[in-house]
Design an enzyme around this catalytic site. Structure first.
Site, PDB file in Angstrom:
ATOM      1  N   ASP A  13      70.517  30.544  67.241  1.00  0.00           N
ATOM      2  CA  ASP A  13      70.512  29.427  68.288  1.00  0.00           C
ATOM      3  C   ASP A  13      71.302  28.384  67.483  1.00  0.00           C
ATOM      4  OD1 ASP A  13      69.780  27.679  70.472  1.00  0.00           O
ATOM      5  OD2 ASP A  13      68.044  26.828  68.953  1.00  0.00           O
ATOM      6  N   ASP A  15      71.057  24.310  68.031  1.00  0.00           N
ATOM      7  CA  ASP A  15      70.395  23.037  67.766  1.00  0.00           C
ATOM      8  C   ASP A  15      69.240  23.185  67.344  1.00  0.00           C
ATOM      9  OD1 ASP A  15      72.515  21.161  68.821  1.00  0.00           O
ATOM     10  OD2 ASP A  15      71.962  22.203  70.755  1.00  0.00           O
ATOM     11  N   LYS A  87      80.064  14.884  79.717  1.00  0.00           N
ATOM     12  CA  LYS A  87      81.220  14.853  79.162  1.00  0.00           C
ATOM     13  C   LYS A  87      81.397  13.696  77.907  1.00  0.00           C
ATOM     14  CE  LYS A  87      86.384  15.170  80.016  1.00  0.00           C
ATOM     15  NZ  LYS A  87      86.872  14.079  79.456  1.00  0.00           N
ATOM     16  N   SER A 126      73.810  29.617  72.324  1.00  0.00           N
ATOM     17  CA  SER A 126      73.250  28.143  72.561  1.00  0.00           C
ATOM     18  C   SER A 126      73.088  27.739  73.965  1.00  0.00           C
ATOM     19  CB  SER A 126      73.781  27.245  71.627  1.00  0.00           C
ATOM     20  OG  SER A 126      73.514  26.100  72.008  1.00  0.00           O
ATOM     21  N   THR A 127      72.296  26.947  74.521  1.00  0.00           N
ATOM     22  CA  THR A 127      72.333  26.483  75.867  1.00  0.00           C
ATOM     23  C   THR A 127      73.264  25.125  75.582  1.00  0.00           C
ATOM     24  OG1 THR A 127      70.191  25.237  75.348  1.00  0.00           O
ATOM     25  CG2 THR A 127      70.145  27.155  76.691  1.00  0.00           C
TER      26      THR A 127
END
Length: 258
Positions: A13, A15, A87, A126-127
């Site tokens: 993962d 973060d 963004k 990762s999300t």
């Protein structure tokens, strides 16, 4: 029992695992993006600790704004605004990464080097937004290590985010692997559930926001991967390991648990 078994893929993962990014990175970047947009929103450390349980930054904002429709009317705080904010937040986070504001966690570079030397597949699942992930990896691992990664799966690449196993299942499909041949390093219960639902082994390195979560299904829970001069603390051991003898986690440690 494990030393005969060979690890084929090491999956990270991002973060909280590669760096302590949630509290000091993403939260700060969100707040800067809100301020730039003239919004009276500032997520404190405790509040973000609750929001971080929701996988995905856009999903986090949607959930937060939905709680207070009188303050954040849905017709204004719609997908278009959320995408725009996200963004800009990503750009701010990338800038923070590039400036070295988010240091790598103990043992990460060491275990990546070892996995590369042994020809083990390296991947990130990762999300977070893909640009955020790549910029962080570039900053804390350097371009050479980044090039060693066989795959980086991030952001909206799958419809169902963790705790759904979809992103980890992608690794199995891409590299024709079985779940038990893979070891995932995660820091959250959502990530643990996703890895286990994909049939993979999972080691937890607790992070600031996750240290009180339930990790009972994990193969091993540690304070960090550790370094020879910075020992890891074993929080939950494994039957194949002598917890008192573990100073840091290496590939041999992982293979003993296969």
């Amino acid at each position: 029992m494990g030393t005969k078994n060979k690890l084929k893929a090491l999956i990270f993962d991002c973060d909280g695992v590669i760096a302590e990014t949630e509290r000091d990175g993403h939260r700060v970047a969100f707040n800067r993006a809100f301020k730039e947009a003239g919004l009276d929103v500032e997520w404190n450390i405790e509040e973000y600790g609750e929001l971080v349980k929701i996988a995905g930054g856009k999903e986090r904002m949607k959930a937060y704004f939905k709680r207070y429709p009188d303050i954040y009317p849905p017709e204004r705080f719609d997908d278009e605004l959320i995408n725009k904010l996200h963004k800009r937040k990503t750009e701010i986070f990338m800038d923070m990464s590039a400036k070295g504001e988010l240091p790598v966690r103990p043992g990460i570079r060491r275990i990546i080097d070892e996995a590369h030397e042994r020809g083990i597949i390296l991947a990130v699942c990762s999300t977070s937004n893909e640009k955020s992930v790549v910029s962080l990896l570039q900053a804390v691992l350097g371009p050479q290590r980044l090039n060693w990664f066989n795959a980086i799966f991030a952001g909206d690449i799958v419809k169902a985010k963790k705790p759904a196993p979809d992103i980890y299942n992608l690794v199995k499909e891409k590299f024709n692997l079985e779940g038990p041949e893979c070891f995932v390093i995660e820091d959250s219960r959502n990530g643990l559930l996703a890895a286990k639902a994909a049939g993979m082994h999972c080691l937890i390195t607790v992070s600031f926001y996750s240290e009180h979560e339930d990790f009972s299904e994990a193969d091993l829970v540690v304070s960090s991967l550790g370094e020879p001069d910075l020992p890891a603390k074993v929080i939950k051991g494994h039957q194949n390991l002598d917890a008192s003898s573990i100073k840091y986690i290496d590939i041999d440690t992982l293979e003993k648990m296969l």
